[in-house]
Scaffold this active site. Structure first.
Site, PDB file in Angstrom:
ATOM      1  N   GLU A   1       0.785  -1.236   0.000  1.00  8.46           N
ATOM      2  CA  GLU A   1       0.000   0.000   0.000  1.00  8.46           C
ATOM      3  C   GLU A   1       0.817   1.288   0.000  1.00  8.46           C
ATOM      4  OE1 GLU A   1      -2.900  -0.378   3.167  1.00  8.46           O
ATOM      5  OE2 GLU A   1      -4.220  -1.592   1.909  1.00  8.46           O
TER       6      GLU A   1
ATOM      7  N   GLU B   1      -7.020  -7.828  -1.257  1.00 10.55           N
ATOM      8  CA  GLU B   1      -7.304  -7.479   0.135  1.00 10.55           C
ATOM      9  C   GLU B   1      -8.714  -6.916   0.263  1.00 10.55           C
ATOM     10  OE1 GLU B   1      -3.897  -5.771   2.395  1.00 10.55           O
ATOM     11  OE2 GLU B   1      -5.403  -4.395   3.202  1.00 10.55           O
TER      12      GLU B   1
END
Length: 511
Positions: free
Chosen positions: A91, A188
């Site tokens: 991320e 995710e």
């Protein structure tokens, strides 16, 4: 320990998972992890250990240090066939591009921001890519997760991998929003649940088990301990306000399991456009509320039992949204299947209101849409609060896979308590638990309190008149298990009278 690693990896394999992602906010696992993954046939997506920040990649000495660490770990692990992807970080690219990190720094110091971003590209776009190419024995490299491997937008459903947190995270959309997000690879997504009460009892006394109590909040790390407010938001959406702390725990697991099942089946039904579904997360590093499907002590939450069904090679994806149900059949096997699809609509007493069926051929490694139905076509005037649609794949007379679809939220259904009957008996070196439903029974959870027992299946529904017999394994005597046996259902939970207790007051207060 090696025993805990095997326990958790075996739980993944037993739930029909075929890939795990070691994310960049963790650490490099030791060789035992990969030995077991190799043995069990689990694929591993391995992040390098960077997550959520922005490293000083503009510093050549720092980059040299990172490359040395990466080279050491690749050489240590590259002989493991389980490792199928090396990923630069978790991320960081999307944080820079989408969360405002890059924008804020550019506004404050555009020259330094350009230097930081170029350092990021040098480290994750060039250096780590090069060391994987040199040392990784052909295993591919991906710059970040989520990303398009440094190409324009970082978190894009049309290309690359996707992290989707608009369900659970802000704006906290309902789980049906998963059906509107169709990525190429969902790496995710998640919903929280509390572990079972025996796990909570290890760190909180009964008096401390309050939704907004300090001990419980200390074991809830989302929103600085206030994550139970978000959890109640999702529980109340489907089930209404829990009447006690044990009901709060039970309903959190039902909500998590049903929500993630909806998403995973949508991903599978979207094959070949969508080719992966990795929910966050498998296991816990300490006991508390989390997005895991296996708790700290290795107990399966309802989600892991559901995962074994929704990740099965052959499964039914009947997905209802906005008054319409898309009925797909999934075959991840390597051989074509011939069978029949069947749809039945029943009332909660077991009366069949209608039935449709037809032949179907399922190619290997495929998702095949069988039909679409509006609520009006299925119900034909029947009461939606007292009806269930049963979507099935048959081979001959045998039901190969099944999924139940409901037309209103559980809190609006005419579910009844005390509709489940049980009998536990000894059979050789194990026990058999027989369950029989008088009317429709939703959300069956089988527990044995503090008795050490494992059960073949859990967290499922039974149709009216249906019987299931499950294997129970335990070293405890039959009399102990019979005393410890505890069955909970949605009918019992939602239709029971409110409990006048401190637990209940806590739930009311937080809402």
């Amino acid at each position: 320990t090696r025993e805990r690693l095997r326990r958790d990896l075996q739980a993944a394999r037993d739930a029909n998972m075929n890939m795990l992602r070691n994310w960049g906010g963790g650490y490099y696992e030791d060789d035992a992890f990969f030995d077991i993954a190799d043995e069990l046939g689990l694929l591993v997506w391995q992040d390098f250990m960077f997550g959520g920040g922005m490293q000083p990649g503009y510093d050549p000495a720092f980059r040299e240090n990172v490359v040395a660490e990466a080279r050491d770990n690749i050489r240590r692990l590259r002989h493991h066939p389980s490792i199928v992807l090396w990923c630069g970080n978790n991320e960081e690219e999307t944080a820079w591009k989408d969360w405002g990190h890059g924008k804020t720094l550019k506004e404050a110091d555009p020259v330094f921001a350009a230097k930081v971003w170029q350092g990021y590209v040098d480290l994750f776009g060039k250096d780590l890519r090069s060391v994987v190419a040199e040392e990784g024995l052909g295993v591919p490299y991906w710059a970040s997760s989520p990303s398009n491997d440094l190409d324009t937008k970082a978190n894009d459903s049309r290309r690359g991998d996707k992290h989707y947190w608009e369900v659970w995270g802000n704006p906290a959309l309902p789980p049906t929003a998963y059906l509107k997000e169709t990525p190429r690879f969902m790496s995710e997504y998640g919903l929280q649940a509390w572990p079972q009460l025996s796990t909570i009892n290890a760190f909180a006394t009964p008096e401390e088990q309050q939704v907004d109590g300090p001990v419980i909040e200390a074991h809830q790390k989302f929103l600085a301990g206030k994550g139970n407010e978000r959890l109640l938001h999702y529980i109340e959406m489907e089930f209404g306000t829990p009447r006690s702390f044990p009901d709060f725990v039970y309903l959190s697991q039902m909500m998590q399991a049903e929500g993630i099942e909806l998403a995973a089946l949508h991903h599978r039904a979207s094959r070949p456009y969508t080719m992966g579904s990795l929910y966050w997360q498998l296991n816990d590093v300490w006991p508390g509320a989390s997005w895991s499907s296996v708790d700290y002590y290795g107990n399966w939450k309802a989600l892991n039992f559901h995962a074994r069904r929704f990740f099965a090679d052959v499964a039914v994806a009947a997905l209802r949204d906005e008054g319409s149900t898309r009925f797909s059949l999934l075959n991840d096997g390597r051989a074509e299947m011939q069978g029949q699809w069947r749809v039945r609509v029943l009332d909660f007493d077991g009366r069949e209101l209608q039935q449709q069926r037809g032949p179907i051929s399922l190619p290997a490694l495929s998702a095949t849409e069988a039909a679409r139905f509006s609520d009006a076509e299925l119900l034909q005037g029947a009461d939606p609060s007292r009806s269930v649609a049963v979507f099935e794949l048959l081979r001959g007379d045998a039901v190969v896979a099944q999924r139940l679809v409901y037309f209103v939220a559980a809190k609006q259904q005419a579910l009844q308590p005390a509709q489940l009957h049980s009998e536990l008996r000894a059979e050789g070196d194990h026990y058999l638990l027989q369950l029989r439903a008088d009317k429709l029974v939703r959300g069956i959870w089988i527990g044995f309190n503090n008795a050490d027992a494992s059960i073949e299946d859990n967290a499922f529904d039974l149709l009216p008149g249906q019987t299931r017999t499950l294997v129970v394994r335990s070293t405890a005597p039959l009399s102990t298990l019979r005393t410890a046996l505890h069955l909970q259902t949605l009918g019992d939970t939602l239709q029971s009278r409110p409990v006048a207790s401190q637990d209940n007051a806590s739930v009311e207060r937080i809402h």
